[in-house]
Design a protein around this motif. Structure first.
Motif, PDB file in Angstrom:
ATOM      1  N   ALA A   1       0.846  -1.203   0.000  1.00 43.82           N
ATOM      2  CA  ALA A   1       0.000   0.000   0.000  1.00 43.82           C
ATOM      3  C   ALA A   1       0.877   1.248   0.000  1.00 43.82           C
ATOM      4  CB  ALA A   1      -0.922  -0.012   1.226  1.00 43.82           C
ATOM      5  N   ASN A   2       1.910   1.239   0.825  1.00 38.40           N
ATOM      6  CA  ASN A   2       2.845   2.364   0.900  1.00 38.40           C
ATOM      7  C   ASN A   2       3.610   2.525  -0.417  1.00 38.40           C
ATOM      8  OD1 ASN A   2       4.530   4.366   2.515  1.00 38.40           O
ATOM      9  ND2 ASN A   2       6.104   2.899   1.918  1.00 38.40           N
ATOM     10  N   TYR A   3       4.041   1.412  -0.979  1.00 37.64           N
ATOM     11  CA  TYR A   3       4.823   1.402  -2.231  1.00 37.64           C
ATOM     12  C   TYR A   3       4.035   2.057  -3.375  1.00 37.64           C
ATOM     13  CZ  TYR A   3       7.513  -0.634  -6.134  1.00 37.64           C
ATOM     14  OH  TYR A   3       8.259  -0.821  -7.271  1.00 37.64           O
ATOM     15  N   TYR A   4       2.761   1.657  -3.497  1.00 37.39           N
ATOM     16  CA  TYR A   4       1.977   2.180  -4.619  1.00 37.39           C
ATOM     17  C   TYR A   4       1.408   3.565  -4.362  1.00 37.39           C
ATOM     18  CZ  TYR A   4       2.642  -1.931  -7.408  1.00 37.39           C
ATOM     19  OH  TYR A   4       3.232  -2.910  -8.173  1.00 37.39           O
ATOM     20  N   MET A   5       1.241   3.940  -3.107  1.00 34.21           N
ATOM     21  CA  MET A   5       0.878   5.327  -2.808  1.00 34.21           C
ATOM     22  C   MET A   5       1.981   6.271  -3.270  1.00 34.21           C
ATOM     23  SD  MET A   5      -0.997   5.407   0.902  1.00 34.21           S
ATOM     24  CE  MET A   5      -1.130   7.194   0.840  1.00 34.21           C
ATOM     25  N   LYS A   6       3.232   5.865  -3.035  1.00 36.56           N
ATOM     26  CA  LYS A   6       4.364   6.696  -3.457  1.00 36.56           C
ATOM     27  C   LYS A   6       4.496   6.758  -4.973  1.00 36.56           C
ATOM     28  CE  LYS A   6       7.130   6.456   0.728  1.00 36.56           C
ATOM     29  NZ  LYS A   6       8.446   6.161   1.338  1.00 36.56           N
ATOM     30  N   LYS A   7       3.890   5.803  -5.668  1.00 32.19           N
ATOM     31  CA  LYS A   7       3.890   5.824  -7.130  1.00 32.19           C
ATOM     32  C   LYS A   7       2.696   6.614  -7.687  1.00 32.19           C
ATOM     33  CE  LYS A   7       6.457   1.654  -8.367  1.00 32.19           C
ATOM     34  NZ  LYS A   7       7.286   2.266  -9.421  1.00 32.19           N
ATOM     35  N   GLY A   8       1.862   7.125  -6.783  1.00 26.09           N
ATOM     36  CA  GLY A   8       0.746   7.964  -7.219  1.00 26.09           C
ATOM     37  C   GLY A   8      -0.589   7.264  -7.313  1.00 26.09           C
ATOM     38  N   TYR A   9      -0.668   6.023  -6.879  1.00 30.10           N
ATOM     39  CA  TYR A   9      -1.936   5.289  -6.920  1.00 30.10           C
ATOM     40  C   TYR A   9      -2.647   5.380  -5.559  1.00 30.10           C
ATOM     41  CZ  TYR A   9       0.265   3.268 -11.060  1.00 30.10           C
ATOM     42  OH  TYR A   9       0.897   3.110 -12.262  1.00 30.10           O
ATOM     43  N   THR A  10      -3.928   5.044  -5.556  1.00 26.32           N
ATOM     44  CA  THR A  10      -4.706   5.075  -4.317  1.00 26.32           C
ATOM     45  C   THR A  10      -5.231   3.676  -4.005  1.00 26.32           C
ATOM     46  OG1 THR A  10      -5.433   7.319  -4.905  1.00 26.32           O
ATOM     47  CG2 THR A  10      -6.592   6.221  -3.101  1.00 26.32           C
ATOM     48  N   PRO A  11      -4.606   2.990  -3.046  1.00 27.90           N
ATOM     49  CA  PRO A  11      -5.060   1.641  -2.704  1.00 27.90           C
ATOM     50  C   PRO A  11      -6.159   1.664  -1.648  1.00 27.90           C
ATOM     51  CG  PRO A  11      -2.687   1.998  -2.255  1.00 27.90           C
ATOM     52  CD  PRO A  11      -3.335   3.325  -2.408  1.00 27.90           C
ATOM     53  N   VAL A  12      -6.835   0.534  -1.510  1.00 30.13           N
ATOM     54  CA  VAL A  12      -7.772   0.299  -0.410  1.00 30.13           C
ATOM     55  C   VAL A  12      -7.511  -1.133   0.072  1.00 30.13           C
ATOM     56  CG1 VAL A  12      -9.616  -0.455  -1.983  1.00 30.13           C
ATOM     57  CG2 VAL A  12     -10.177   0.272   0.346  1.00 30.13           C
ATOM     58  N   ILE A  13      -7.592  -1.330   1.400  1.00 29.38           N
ATOM     59  CA  ILE A  13      -7.312  -2.647   1.983  1.00 29.38           C
ATOM     60  C   ILE A  13      -8.607  -3.269   2.488  1.00 29.38           C
ATOM     61  CG2 ILE A  13      -6.117  -3.864   3.860  1.00 29.38           C
ATOM     62  CD1 ILE A  13      -3.917  -1.750   3.709  1.00 29.38           C
ATOM     63  N   ALA A  14      -8.778  -4.575   2.217  1.00 29.76           N
ATOM     64  CA  ALA A  14      -9.932  -5.327   2.726  1.00 29.76           C
ATOM     65  C   ALA A  14      -9.468  -6.250   3.843  1.00 29.76           C
ATOM     66  CB  ALA A  14     -10.550  -6.145   1.599  1.00 29.76           C
ATOM     67  N   ALA A  15     -10.048  -6.094   5.038  1.00 26.67           N
ATOM     68  CA  ALA A  15      -9.684  -6.925   6.194  1.00 26.67           C
ATOM     69  C   ALA A  15     -10.528  -8.192   6.179  1.00 26.67           C
ATOM     70  CB  ALA A  15      -9.889  -6.146   7.487  1.00 26.67           C
ATOM     71  N   SER A  16     -10.198  -9.108   5.264  1.00 26.15           N
ATOM     72  CA  SER A  16     -11.010 -10.320   5.091  1.00 26.15           C
ATOM     73  C   SER A  16     -10.581 -11.483   5.983  1.00 26.15           C
ATOM     74  CB  SER A  16     -10.976 -10.770   3.627  1.00 26.15           C
ATOM     75  OG  SER A  16     -11.698  -9.870   2.824  1.00 26.15           O
ATOM     76  N   ASP A  17      -9.642 -11.226   6.896  1.00 24.07           N
ATOM     77  CA  ASP A  17      -9.338 -12.226   7.920  1.00 24.07           C
ATOM     78  C   ASP A  17     -10.246 -11.921   9.113  1.00 24.07           C
ATOM     79  OD1 ASP A  17      -8.422 -13.956   9.809  1.00 24.07           O
ATOM     80  OD2 ASP A  17      -6.335 -13.276   9.777  1.00 24.07           O
ATOM     81  N   THR A  18     -11.450 -12.492   9.089  1.00 17.85           N
ATOM     82  CA  THR A  18     -12.434 -12.199  10.142  1.00 17.85           C
ATOM     83  C   THR A  18     -12.469 -13.284  11.219  1.00 17.85           C
ATOM     84  OG1 THR A  18     -14.166 -13.291   8.856  1.00 17.85           O
ATOM     85  CG2 THR A  18     -13.884 -10.918   8.524  1.00 17.85           C
ATOM     86  N   PHE A  19     -11.558 -14.238  11.135  1.00 21.12           N
ATOM     87  CA  PHE A  19     -11.550 -15.323  12.126  1.00 21.12           C
ATOM     88  C   PHE A  19     -10.939 -14.866  13.443  1.00 21.12           C
ATOM     89  CE2 PHE A  19     -11.882 -17.583   8.117  1.00 21.12           C
ATOM     90  CZ  PHE A  19     -12.865 -18.515   8.404  1.00 21.12           C
ATOM     91  N   ARG A  20     -10.041 -13.861  13.366  1.00 27.41           N
ATOM     92  CA  ARG A  20      -9.392 -13.374  14.589  1.00 27.41           C
ATOM     93  C   ARG A  20      -9.583 -11.869  14.691  1.00 27.41           C
ATOM     94  NH1 ARG A  20      -4.162 -13.232  14.699  1.00 27.41           N
ATOM     95  NH2 ARG A  20      -3.925 -13.263  12.426  1.00 27.41           N
ATOM     96  N   ALA A  21     -10.029 -11.412  15.865  1.00 25.07           N
ATOM     97  CA  ALA A  21     -10.167  -9.966  16.080  1.00 25.07           C
ATOM     98  C   ALA A  21      -8.802  -9.292  15.983  1.00 25.07           C
ATOM     99  CB  ALA A  21     -10.799  -9.709  17.447  1.00 25.07           C
TER     100      ALA A  21
END
Length: 451
Positions: free
Chosen positions: A267-287
Motif C-alpha cells: 500500500a505504501n509502495y503504490y501510494m508513493k507511485k501515485g496510486y490510491t489503494p484500499v485494503i480489505a480486512a477479510s481475515d475475520t476469524f481473529r479480532a
C-alpha cells in the motif's frame, strides 16, 4: 544474502580446477606462468580487464627496471643524508641491507646469508617440489585488493578437454549441498544437469579458463531457473486503469509469514507511485488480525474496509472492490486468514473469497527463511486455488537462498516482490538480473549500486 549458495558455487569451481590440475601434473602436462589468477566471483567483473592484464605480463622486465630505478633513487637520497665523517666503505656495507629493506625484506643481510642452504640441500629441493601438487603450492597466497590471487596461474602444455569423469563426483557433491541448502530436488537436478552439459567438452589452456567456464555454466543454469516470465503488478494496474477498473489482489499464505505487513508495504509502495489503494480486512476469524491490518493501514494512510469478527470474509472483499470502483481507486489489497495448506475447510473458504471478489491476482506470501517448506506450501496453495505469483518475505536475512532459487521454478509462477526488512519502504520488485548479481558477485559496492 545467499552466502551459502555463493560458497557452494565457488567450491565447485575450485574442486574442478584441482581435479584437472592434479591430473595434468601426473601427465607432465602442466607449467606455471606469470599472471593473476582470477577468483570465482571476480570473473564477471574482470572479464574485460583480463586481456589487458595478460598483455601486460608480456613485459615483466620493463616493470622490474622501473622498480629498480625507483629503489636506486631512494638509495641515493639515503646516501646523501649520511654524515660526512662516515666512510664510503661503511655506506657500501649498508646498501645491500637498505636494498633488502626497501624491497620488503624484514631479515638483515647476515641472516639471509646464514639461511642459504648447502649444495646438497639445493639439489634436494626440486625433488620435494615435484612431489607437491601445483594447485596447492600457492593456495595460501594473499589476494590483491581487487580480489584476485597474486600467484597460482598455470597453463597446460597440451590443451585439455573437460570430460564427464572430471565433473561426475564434483557435481554429485554440488547436488547434495544444494539439497542441504533447502533447494528443491528438481531444481538441484536441473542445475547440475545444465552445468554438466555446459562443461563437458570444453577445451582449456589455462587454469583461469576452468574458473571462467564453471562460473558461466553455473550462472547460465541459475539464470534459466529464476527467469520465470510474468507481468509486473505495476503494468497490470496501468492496464486495469485504462479500462476504468481497479486491480484486485488477493493474498494467501499460512500464519506468521508476514502477509499482513507485506500488504502494508505494498500500500505504501503504490501510494508513493501515485496510486490510491484500499485494503480489505477479510481475515475475520481473529479480532487481532483485523486490528493488525488496521494498524498498518492507519500508518501508511490507506482506507480500510472491515466488518466485525466472525463476519463473512467474502463479503468484506466484495465491499472493498465496490468501494474502489465507486471512488476511482486503482488497487484493492485483500488480506485473508492465514491457514495451513492441509486445512480443507479454510481452503474452501478461501476459494469462496476468490469467487466473490474475482481477483486479478492471487499472490502467495511465503517466508524465505523456511526454505523448502515455503516451496511445498506454495505448491499446495497453487493446486487448491491457482496462484498467480509469489512474494517472499525476509529475503534480506536469507543466507541459504533455497526458497528464492526454487519456488518460482517449481510452481512455474513468478516471484513478484521481495521483503527486504522491517520498514514500510523495505520491499523490492523482483528482478532476475538483480538476483543473479546477488548470487554471482562478491563486490559489495556493485551490489549496492544495483539495489
Amino acid at each position: 544474502m545467499f552466502e551459502s549458495l555463493k560458497k557452494k558455487f565457488s567450491r565447485t569451481s575450485e574442486k574442478l580446477e584441482e581435479e584437472l590440475i592434479e591430473e595434468a601434473e601426473k601427465e607432465d602436462n602442466l607449467q606455471e606462468e606469470s599472471g593473476k589468477k582470477f577468483s570465482f566471483f571476480s570473473f564477471g567483473r574482470k572479464k574485460e580487464e583480463k586481456v589487458e592484464e595478460d598483455e601486460s605480463n608480456l613485459l615483466p622486465q620493463a616493470e622490474d627496471i622501473v622498480e629498480e630505478e625507483s629503489v636506486d633513487e631512494a638509495e641515493e637520497e639515503i646516501v646523501e643524508e649520511t654524515s660526512e665523517d662516515e666512510s664510503v666503505e661503511e655506506v657500501k656495507e649498508e646498501k645491500p641491507g637498505l636494498l633488502a629493506r626497501l624491497r620488503g625484506s624484514s631479515a638483515p643481510e647476515e641472516e639471509v646469508e646464514e639461511e642459504i642452504p648447502e649444495e646438497d640441500e639445493v639439489e634436494e629441493e626440486p625433488q620435494k617440489e615435484e612431489k607437491s601438487h601445483f594447485w596447492s603450492r600457492n593456495k595460501d597466497e594473499d589476494k590483491s585488493a581487487d580480489g584476485e590471487a597474486t600467484g597460482g596461474m598455470f597453463s597446460f602444455v597440451r590443451e585439455k578437454t573437460i570430460q564427464e569423469k572430471h565433473v561426475e563426483d564434483i557435481l554429485f557433491e554440488l547436488e547434495m549441498e544444494l539439497l542441504q541448502g533447502d533447494v528443491a530436488m528438481e531444481v538441484a537436478t536441473e542445475v547440475v544437469e545444465s552445468v554438466k552439459n555446459d562443461l563437458v567438452g570444453k577445451k582449456i589452456k589455462r587454469s583461469n579458463d576452468i574458473t571462467e567456464y564453471t562460473f558461466m555454466a553455473l550462472k547460465n543454469a541459475v539464470s534459466d531457473i529464476i527467469s520465470i516470465p510474468g507481468k509486473s503488478m505495476t503494468e497490470m494496474i496501468e492496464a486495469k486503469k485504462a479500462e476504468g477498473e481497479p486491480l484486485v489482489v488477493m493474498f494467501v499464505g499460512i500464519n506468521g509469514t508476514g502477509k499482513t505487513t507485506t500488504i502494508g508495504k505494498l500500500a505504501n509502495y503504490y501510494m508513493k507511485k501515485g496510486y490510491t489503494p484500499v485494503i480489505a480486512a477479510s481475515d475475520t476469524f481473529r479480532a487481532g488480525a483485523i486490528e493488525q491490518v488496521t494498524y498498518h493501514a492507519d500508518n501508511v494512510g490507506v482506507k480500510i474496509i472491515k466488518h466485525k469478527k466472525g463476519s463473512d470474509p467474502a463479503a468484506v472483499a466484495y465491499d472493498a472492490v465496490e468501494h474502489a470502483k465507486a471512488q476511482g481507486k486503482e488497487l484493492v489489497l485483500i488480506d485473508t486468514a492465514g491457514r495451513m495448506q492441509t486445512n480443507t475447510n479454510l481452503m474452501d473458504e478461501m476459494k469462496k473469497i476468490k469467487r466473490v471478489s474475482k481477483p486479478d491476482l492471487v499472490i502467495f506470501v511465503g517466508d524465505a527463511l523456511t526454505g523448502n517448506d515455503a516451496t511445498e506450501q506454495a505448491k499446495k496453495f497453487n493446486e487448491a486455488i491457482d496462484i498467480d505469483g509469489v512474494i517472499l518475505t525476509k529475503a534480506d536475512a536469507d543466507s541459504k537462498g533455497g526458497a528464492s532459487l526454487s519456488i518460482g521454478y517449481v510452481i512455474k509462477k513468478p516471484i513478484m516482490f521481495l521483503g527486504m526488512g522491517q520498514g514500510y519502504d523495505d520491499i523490492k520488485e523482483y528482478d532476475s538480473e538483480w538476483m543473479l548479481n546477488q548470487l554471482f558477485s562478491d563486490d559489495e559496492a556493485e551490489l549496492e549500486m544495483t539495489e
